[in-house]
Scaffold this motif. Structure first.
Motif, short mmCIF file in Angstrom:
data_model
loop_
_atom_site.label_atom_id
_atom_site.label_comp_id
_atom_site.label_asym_id
_atom_site.label_seq_id
_atom_site.Cartn_x
_atom_site.Cartn_y
_atom_site.Cartn_z
N PHE A 1 -6.36 4.06 0.13
CA PHE A 1 -5.07 3.51 0.58
C PHE A 1 -4.77 3.94 2.01
O PHE A 1 -4.32 3.14 2.83
CB PHE A 1 -3.94 3.96 -0.35
CG PHE A 1 -3.68 3.02 -1.49
CD1 PHE A 1 -3.37 1.69 -1.26
CD2 PHE A 1 -3.76 3.45 -2.81
CE1 PHE A 1 -3.14 0.81 -2.31
CE2 PHE A 1 -3.53 2.58 -3.86
CZ PHE A 1 -3.22 1.27 -3.62
N LEU A 2 -5.02 5.21 2.32
CA LEU A 2 -4.75 5.70 3.68
C LEU A 2 -5.72 5.11 4.69
O LEU A 2 -5.36 4.88 5.85
CB LEU A 2 -4.83 7.23 3.71
CG LEU A 2 -3.70 7.98 2.98
CD1 LEU A 2 -3.93 9.47 3.07
CD2 LEU A 2 -2.34 7.62 3.56
N GLN A 3 -6.95 4.87 4.28
CA GLN A 3 -7.95 4.31 5.19
C GLN A 3 -7.67 2.85 5.54
O GLN A 3 -7.73 2.46 6.70
CB GLN A 3 -9.34 4.39 4.57
CG GLN A 3 -10.08 5.68 4.85
CD GLN A 3 -11.48 5.61 4.29
OE1 GLN A 3 -11.71 5.87 3.12
NE2 GLN A 3 -12.43 5.26 5.14
N PHE A 4 -7.34 2.06 4.52
CA PHE A 4 -7.29 0.60 4.70
C PHE A 4 -5.90 -0.02 4.62
O PHE A 4 -5.69 -1.12 5.14
CB PHE A 4 -8.20 -0.08 3.67
CG PHE A 4 -9.62 0.37 3.71
CD1 PHE A 4 -10.39 0.14 4.83
CD2 PHE A 4 -10.19 1.03 2.64
CE1 PHE A 4 -11.72 0.54 4.89
CE2 PHE A 4 -11.52 1.45 2.68
CZ PHE A 4 -12.28 1.20 3.81
N SER B 1 0.81 -1.22 0.00
CA SER B 1 0.00 0.00 0.00
C SER B 1 0.84 1.26 0.00
O SER B 1 0.57 2.20 -0.75
CB SER B 1 -0.94 0.01 1.21
OG SER B 1 -1.92 -0.97 1.08
N ILE B 2 1.86 1.31 0.85
CA ILE B 2 2.64 2.54 0.95
C ILE B 2 3.44 2.79 -0.33
O ILE B 2 3.63 3.94 -0.74
CB ILE B 2 3.56 2.52 2.21
CG1 ILE B 2 4.17 3.89 2.44
CG2 ILE B 2 4.62 1.44 2.11
CD1 ILE B 2 3.19 4.98 2.73
N LEU B 3 3.89 1.71 -0.97
CA LEU B 3 4.61 1.87 -2.25
C LEU B 3 3.66 2.38 -3.34
O LEU B 3 4.02 3.29 -4.10
CB LEU B 3 5.21 0.52 -2.67
CG LEU B 3 6.27 -0.07 -1.73
CD1 LEU B 3 6.69 -1.46 -2.20
CD2 LEU B 3 7.49 0.85 -1.66
N LEU B 4 2.48 1.78 -3.39
CA LEU B 4 1.50 2.23 -4.38
C LEU B 4 1.04 3.65 -4.08
O LEU B 4 0.86 4.46 -5.00
CB LEU B 4 0.29 1.29 -4.38
CG LEU B 4 0.55 -0.16 -4.81
CD1 LEU B 4 -0.69 -1.01 -4.59
CD2 LEU B 4 0.98 -0.22 -6.26
N PHE B 5 0.86 3.96 -2.79
CA PHE B 5 0.46 5.32 -2.41
C PHE B 5 1.51 6.33 -2.86
O PHE B 5 1.17 7.41 -3.37
CB PHE B 5 0.27 5.40 -0.89
CG PHE B 5 -0.09 6.77 -0.40
CD1 PHE B 5 -1.40 7.20 -0.44
CD2 PHE B 5 0.88 7.65 0.06
CE1 PHE B 5 -1.75 8.47 0.00
CE2 PHE B 5 0.55 8.92 0.50
CZ PHE B 5 -0.76 9.33 0.47
N ASN B 6 2.77 5.98 -2.68
CA ASN B 6 3.86 6.88 -3.09
C ASN B 6 3.82 7.13 -4.59
O ASN B 6 3.94 8.27 -5.06
CB ASN B 6 5.20 6.28 -2.67
CG ASN B 6 6.34 7.26 -2.83
OD1 ASN B 6 6.16 8.48 -2.73
ND2 ASN B 6 7.53 6.75 -3.10
N ASN B 7 3.64 6.06 -5.38
CA ASN B 7 3.59 6.20 -6.84
C ASN B 7 2.37 7.02 -7.28
O ASN B 7 2.49 7.93 -8.11
CB ASN B 7 3.52 4.82 -7.50
CG ASN B 7 4.83 4.07 -7.39
OD1 ASN B 7 5.89 4.68 -7.23
ND2 ASN B 7 4.78 2.75 -7.45
N LEU B 8 1.23 6.71 -6.70
CA LEU B 8 0.01 7.42 -7.08
C LEU B 8 0.04 8.89 -6.65
O LEU B 8 -0.47 9.76 -7.34
CB LEU B 8 -1.22 6.74 -6.48
CG LEU B 8 -1.65 5.43 -7.15
CD1 LEU B 8 -2.74 4.76 -6.34
CD2 LEU B 8 -2.12 5.66 -8.58
N SER B 9 0.64 9.16 -5.49
CA SER B 9 0.73 10.56 -5.04
C SER B 9 1.62 11.37 -5.97
O SER B 9 1.38 12.56 -6.18
CB SER B 9 1.25 10.63 -3.60
OG SER B 9 2.55 10.11 -3.50
N ASN B 10 2.64 10.71 -6.55
CA ASN B 10 3.49 11.41 -7.55
C ASN B 10 2.68 11.74 -8.80
O ASN B 10 2.83 12.83 -9.37
CB ASN B 10 4.70 10.53 -7.91
CG ASN B 10 5.70 10.44 -6.77
OD1 ASN B 10 5.80 11.37 -5.96
ND2 ASN B 10 6.42 9.34 -6.69
#
Length: 727
Positions: free
Chosen positions: A163-166, A116-125
């Motif tokens: 992503f942040l919720q779950f 999740s945190i890796l995907l969150f980082n990519n999507l936030s970019n």
């Protein structure tokens, strides 16, 4: 596509019954990605749901490249944004997150957390890049590209929120820094976009393209401002260090954003994101602005910082709430003359005006609960200013509206500000307002009537006659109906008070009853009429048998309502409850005078052949029981002839078993010979049918009734053998 989605669990099962080969599984995965971008929206949606269901059982062991494939599609789409393709990808991501988050095995959850945190980082970019493109296209007035980027970012922010919720739970310090950097940038972007929104609201351009883009920006802001609310409600620890930042930002935005609420039932996106901002501010104050908070050190530090900040800004904050949100709007002032009855019911309307009004009222109540002394001082400073300006004979109406808002604020604090508000001073000021002949001051009359009902706990015995006199005056015809309705409601609160004594109220009682009858007859809105009938019930309950001189008027009023609202079952139900309360309050002799009026009503409301009985049965049975208990002996024939109806009602259902058994017991006690001689078969059948068909509590009640029958007249008692055998 729907059949495929429903078969996924069976085909991708890891059990022995699964006969779907790996080759077929891989082929299906490829086909699902192709159909994800189908022109048919429904096929795309079913494909997204199917991908998510496959991911739940296959990721990461059998489908390690799932997210790589999705991000590959996303990268191809970045240079030439295609809204439909991007939204399909984000739709698939949303469904995948929900499915992976639903896995309960600790190993699976740990894997999802790491991913999740890796995907969150990519999507936030991606989000940052699209945001910069939005800002650039806005400067260039490139409306087509701007619209596409906003739509993509709206979908993207929803995925980031999930992503942040779950997913992003138990992060390392390095991983937490990714989220913190995102929040920092998010607050900066939010500030920029709200400035754009405020500017667009003030310019009010007629260009259709600009209007369309402004609406898109406001929609985007709704999503951004809902971000911290969602995380706050899910008790996420991720934003604990950013709560103060969000709080200060939202407070500054509340100061800046122009308020133009309306009574329209459809909210604009501009109004919705303003509601989000106020809702989050309220959540923070409610949860963290407390003197003591039992939690970890990080949360305790956050609460301390928020409380310190709030203490510093509190006077200004209260002034903003009162002057910006609680003052009557132009729409409300127009309704005052055009439709005062609807204005009284304004809190039931779904509009931005009502939503903002109620939200800010709750926000002010939370502030007063946490900071009563400072709140009192702040409100009184505003009130003093309004009082001074109202002394001018030609004062602007804004000062009268401000005074009304201050009265409202103090009224809301009736439970929290008792120790700090000088009630006597306020009361004297209100008396002066009531005596002021200026037309504009009529706005204050409604609020004064409401205020006296809210502060009933502070009214001592010496003042009660004065208060009764004020409220009875406000009930008179020279005041508008909205003032009358507010006054009668406040009188109800005074009568309901545990310290109420009829001796002080006796001289005012005839006036109150006369005006109450009048209001019931002239009001047009069903909810208002229902409220007035409930007020009547409360007064009758408190007054008791002293209602007797008005009994005939009451029954005349009930008969008119019953016949006038033949198809309005809510009104009829309220009338039944009111009659029931009156019958309980009268003595036996007085109640018997109205039996001929009540019996037809009982007959109609409990007759199973009438459609009305579906809505009126419960209240009709209650009235039947109350009337029966207030009957003189011997029971008249019409009452006895109603008895078989109890069996008919219980044959239909046992929903009203309790009250039906009470009716049977009352009949047995009042007329044992008549019931046991004429209706013994009916009675035996009723008791036998109940046995074994209801819960134990119902059976116990039925046995008690049987015991009463034996005690009253054992010689003519029923044959209990069938009942005993069944038990």
């Amino acid at each position: 596509s729907i059949l495929l989605k429903n078969k996924i669990d069976e085909k991708f099962s890891t059990g022995k019954n699964s006969n779907f080969s790996e080759v077929n599984k891989n082929k299906l995965k490829e086909e699902l990605f192709i159909s994800l971008f189908d022109e048919n929206t429904k096929i795309g949606l079913m494909s997204a749901l199917s991908i998510a269901k496959v991911a739940r059982s296959e990721f990461p062991k059998y489908w390690p490249n799932l997210f790589d494939t999705l991000f590959e599609f996303l990268s191809k789409n970045k240079n030439t944004p295609n809204i439909n393709q991007s939204q399909r990808i984000f739709l698939a991501l949303k469904e995948i997150i929900k499915n992976l988050a639903s896995r309960r095995i600790s190993e699976d959850r740990e894997i999802f957390n790491q991913v999740s945190i890796l995907l969150f980082n990519n999507l936030s970019n991606y989000w940052l890049e699209y945001t910069e493109m939005i800002i650039l296209f806005n400067k260039q007035n490139n409306f087509d590209s701007l619209e596409k980027c906003i739509d993509i970012n709206c979908s993207l922010i929803k995925v980031l929120k999930l992503f942040l919720q779950f997913g992003c739970i138990n992060l390392s310090i390095e991983q937490q820094s990714i989220v913190k950097n995102f929040f920092t940038y998010l607050t900066q972007i939010l500030t920029q976009f709200i400035q754009l929104s405020i500017t667009s609201q003030s310019t009010n351009s007629l260009d259709l393209n600009i209007k369309k883009i402004n609406t898109k920006i406001d929609k985007y802001l709704c999503l951004l401002t809902s971000f911290p609310i969602t995380l706050e409600q899910s008790k996420s620890k991720l934003i604990i260090n950013h709560k103060l930042l969000w709080f200060e930002l939202f407070f500054s935005l509340i100061q800046q954003i122009p308020i133009v609420p309306t009574l329209a039932t459809e909210f604009t996106y501009f109004e919705q994101y303003l509601i989000n901002i106020i809702s989050y501010t309220h959540e923070i104050i409610k949860n963290y602005a407390v003197t003591q908070i039992k939690s970890d050190s990080e949360t305790h530090e956050c609460a301390t910082n928020i409380r310190t900040c709030l203490t510093r800004i509190l006077p200004n904050f209260i002034q903003i709430i009162i002057t910006k949100f609680l003052m009557l709007s132009n729409d409300e002032l127009a309704m005052w003359n055009e439709d005062p009855e609807n204005l009284y019911q304004l809190q039931d309307l779904e509009s931005s005006l009502v939503k903002l009004y109620s939200l800010n009222a709750k926000l002010l109540q939370s502030i007063m609960n946490r900071f009563p002394e400072v709140s009192t001082n702040s409100i009184f400073e505003i009130l003093k200013s309004a009082i001074e300006n109202c002394k001018n004979q030609n004062c602007e109406i804004k000062w009268i509206l401000l005074k009304e808002a201050c009265y409202y604020g103090i009224g809301l604090g009736c439970h929290d500000l008792i120790e700090y508000v000088p009630f006597q001073i306020i009361l004297q000021e209100m008396l002066q307002d009531l005596n002021d002949p200026r037309m504009a001051f009529k706005i204050l009359h409604r609020r004064i009537a409401w205020f006296l009902g809210m502060w009933v706990a502070e009214i001592n015995e010496d003042q009660k006659k004065t208060i009764y006199q004020i409220l009875c005056e406000l009930l008179s015809e020279k005041y508008t109906i909205i003032v009358n309705l507010s006054a009668i409601l406040s009188l109800k609160f005074l009568i309901d008070d545990y310290k109420f004594t009829f001796a002080l109220f006796e001289n005012f009682f005839p006036t109150v009853m006369e005006r109450l009858f009048h209001l019931i007859s002239i009001t047009q809105i069903t909810d208002v009429k229902l409220q007035l009938l409930n007020i009547l019930c409360s007064i009758v309950e408190q007054i008791g048998n002293k209602i007797f001189p008005y009994a005939q008027q009451l029954f005349n009023c009930f008969q008119i309502l019953w016949s006038s609202f033949s198809n309005d079952y809510m009104i009829k139900s309220a009338v039944l409850r009111a009659i029931c309360q009156v019958m309980k309050s009268l003595d036996l002799q007085a109640a018997s005078n109205y039996t001929n009026i009540v019996l037809p009503v009982i007959e109609i409301s409990t007759n199973l052949s009438n459609n009305e009985s579906l809505y009126l049965m419960e209240d009709g049975l209650s009235l039947w029981l109350s009337t029966l208990r207030q009957s003189l002996l011997p029971l008249n024939r019409p009452f006895l002839q109603l008895f078989p109806r109890i069996g008919q009602i219980l044959n239909l259902s046992f929903e009203n078993l309790k009250i039906c058994l009470k009716l049977i017991e009352t009949y047995i006690l009042l007329a044992p010979e008549s019931i046991l001689q004429e209706y013994s078969n009916d009675l035996n059948q009723i008791l036998t049918n109940i046995a074994g068909c209801v819960k134990d509590s119902g059976t116990v009640m039925m046995i008690k009734v049987a015991g009463t029958i034996l005690q009253v007249n054992s010689n003519q008692a029923l044959n209990f053998e069938p009942l005993t055998l069944k038990l």
